[in-house]
Design an enzyme around this catalytic site. Structure first.
Site, mmCIF file in Angstrom:
data_model
loop_
_atom_site.group_PDB
_atom_site.id
_atom_site.type_symbol
_atom_site.label_atom_id
_atom_site.label_comp_id
_atom_site.label_asym_id
_atom_site.label_seq_id
_atom_site.Cartn_x
_atom_site.Cartn_y
_atom_site.Cartn_z
ATOM 1 N N VAL A 247 3.792 -5.408 2.702
ATOM 2 C CA VAL A 247 3.359 -6.667 4.974
ATOM 3 C C VAL A 247 3.858 -7.983 3.545
ATOM 4 C CG1 VAL A 247 1.510 -8.308 5.473
ATOM 5 C CG2 VAL A 247 1.033 -5.917 5.349
ATOM 6 N N LYS B 25 4.946 -6.416 8.552
ATOM 7 C CA LYS B 25 4.633 -5.087 8.555
ATOM 8 C C LYS B 25 5.382 -3.843 7.940
ATOM 9 C CE LYS B 25 1.368 -1.198 8.270
ATOM 10 N NZ LYS B 25 0.581 -0.484 7.835
ATOM 11 N N GLY C 85 1.143 -1.109 0.173
ATOM 12 C CA GLY C 85 -0.151 -0.233 -0.186
ATOM 13 C C GLY C 85 0.710 1.309 -0.147
ATOM 14 N N GLY C 86 0.702 2.618 -0.043
ATOM 15 C CA GLY C 86 0.997 3.856 0.426
ATOM 16 C C GLY C 86 2.009 3.840 1.416
ATOM 17 N N ASP D 169 -8.199 3.550 10.959
ATOM 18 C CA ASP D 169 -8.551 2.884 9.519
ATOM 19 C C ASP D 169 -9.171 1.337 9.386
ATOM 20 O OD1 ASP D 169 -8.188 2.778 6.774
ATOM 21 O OD2 ASP D 169 -5.872 1.990 7.046
#
Length: 514
Positions: free
Chosen positions: A27, A42, A22-23, A140
């Site tokens: 992971v 992560k 992701g940004g 989130d």
């Protein structure tokens, strides 16, 4: 940034392969070489253009909150084992859960059954309550951060360390982070946020499990944020039973939102809602998705009526030659059957121990089917049927044709319903071509009818469809009272001409009791 596997982090955690990116993070599947167990790692990435001071604050906060989250012990929280620092940034060592996310399940299998969605909501809510009690906010909550295990366990990931994982996110001075579609309004306004902000995100997530997207998703981050601040959710495709919990969680003012206890009570009521008397037995359903339209197709079932209680799906199968069962047949040169079957008048039927069906293009066999929701239709005999909340469907045994009836709750414009349905289908069929769209008469009511062709793809395709096959579909949208109904008839291009008479008979027969 790490780009190769087999590297050791902190001289202990081996990176095996990348699982997702992701940004602000990657992971990895990993292995703890000391304890010889599989783990997830992560790798926290830093946004480009961030000042050195902001980078240091972000890294410190991430490490601190990860250590706080590591104190949580809850069945619906991915366990955090360790936090280490290498290359000037933290690495989070977590439990490896090998199961798809809610986002993946909805995208590939269709909307969750309402009671399953409510149960997932209760599990996630329990995890949030445990975290809020020790002062941890998630920030989130979204479908991609909830995993579903085979035994029904819902597991919330990225707890306390949410940093805009996945699609579009916000990063600005002050570090407002999270996916725009699921952010609470007070977080967008930079107002003080707390546990109520996570509850809002849970509400938007539950909405997405039933429709396929956030109620505020507009395709562009700024348009999404504007909708989030100024528009109300569209509940037309949400079954009414889920309206109370969603409306309670999605109130724009945090102090007006239901708290965790009330949200749990409302969701528990959905889970415990009494099922109809014929919804008793359990069978594993297979779901499909067409955009936001969740539909169910079930393999052959031995009994005439079989039901699903836990998933909220009722399955039914009708025999082609049930001994002694009346049949309604369309003759080659007769007028179509009446669309309404008055209770006091029986249609012309043939009832014999061994009924005979003439296999010609001029003869087609149908039978009246009445929904417990008050509508009826002449469905084709021998097609397998399934019912899922506000959607009912039948599929030809050779999967060359499909009939669906979807109820869209609310008094709405059938033109808009037709446009929304077309756009939902286009999401999984980019080559969709509209052949016609017009106003037609349906038993004294104006309806919108549209016809299009498309090629079935692999992702998001219906279980009954065949990848690469060209299909033609007719949809008729009929608005009656507070409900609009989408009648869809889909066949392969090869069967289009031969099935037109049957299609017209079936669609025209749709009736709603008043």
């Amino acid at each position: 940034m790490v780009s190769d596997s087999n590297r050791l982090v902190a001289k202990r955690y081996q990176l095996v392969r990348e699982l997702g990116r992701g940004g602000m993070g990657v992971v990895w599947e990993g292995r703890d070489t000391l304890l010889n167990r599989q783990i997830a790692v992560k790798e926290v990435l830093l946004p480009e253009g961030m000042s050195r001071a902001d980078q240091e604050r972000l890294l410190m906060r991430t490490a601190r909150e990860a250590r706080m989250a590591a104190r949580l012990s809850h069945p619906s929280v991915v366990a955090i084992y360790d936090v280490v620092e290498e290359d000037g940034r933290p690495w989070i060592i977590m439990e490896l859960v090998r199961h798809p996310s809610v986002e993946e399940v909805v995208a590939t299998s269709g909307a969750l059954p309402v009671r399953q969605a409510a149960d997932v909501g209760r599990q996630v809510l329990s995890a949030l309550k445990a975290a809020h009690e020790v002062g941890i906010l998630h920030r989130d909550v979204k479908p991609s951060n909830i995993l579903l295990t085979d035994d029904g366990r819902a597991v919330l990931t990225d707890f306390g360390i949410a940093q805009s994982e996945g699609d579009a996110s916000l990063t600005a001075t002050g570090m407002v982070t999270g996916s725009p579609s699921f952010l609470a309004p007070e977080r967008v306004r930079a107002a003080e946020s707390g546990p109520a902000s996570d509850l809002w995100s849970l509400g938007a997530t539950l909405y997405a499990t039933l429709v396929g997207r956030s109620p505020f998703e507009r395709g562009d981050p700024m348009a999404t944020l504007n909708a989030l601040l100024s528009e109300e959710p569209d509940y037309r495709r949400i079954p009414p039973i889920m309206h109370p919990p969603l409306k309670g969680l999605l109130r724009k003012e945090a102090h007006e939102r239901v708290d965790a206890e009330e949200a749990d009570r409302l969701l528990a009521a959905v889970v415990a809602a009494k099922q109809p008397s014929n919804d008793r037995h359990e069978i594993e359903p297979r779901r499909r998705r067409r955009g936001s339209r969740g539909r169910t197709l079930v393999a052959a079932v031995a009994a005439v009526v079989v039901a699903v209680t836990g998933a909220g799906v009722a399955i039914f199968k009708f025999s082609d030659a049930a001994e002694g069962t009346p049949r309604i047949t369309q003759q080659a040169a007769t007028s179509p059957l009446p669309s309404v079957l008055p209770s006091a008048v029986s249609p012309s039927v043939t009832a014999t121990p061994t009924p005979t069906v003439t296999r010609t293009r001029a003869a087609a066999v149908v039978r009246a089917w009445r929904s417990r929701d008050g509508w009826s239709i002449m469905r084709p005999v021998g097609w397998r049927g399934a019912r899922k909340e506000a959607y009912t469907e039948w599929t030809r045994r050779d999967r060359a044709a499909h009939l669906g009836v979807e109820a869209v709750y609310a008094q709405i414009d059938p033109n808009q319903v037709a446009r929304d349905s077309q756009e939902s289908l286009r999401q999984n069929a980019p080559d969709l071509r509209v052949l016609r769209r017009k106003i037609v008469a349906h038993q004294g009511t104006k309806a919108v009818e549209q016809e299009f062709t498309y090629t079935a793809g692999a992702a998001g395709a219906a279980p009954w469809s065949t990848q690469g096959t060209r299909y033609r579909e007719v949809q008729r949208v009929v608005a009656i009272g507070q409900t609009a109904y989408i009648l869809s008839w889909t066949v392969t291009e090869a069967r289009w001409r031969s099935d037109q008479r049957l299609m017209r008979q079936v669609i025209s027969s749709f009736t709603v009791a008043t």
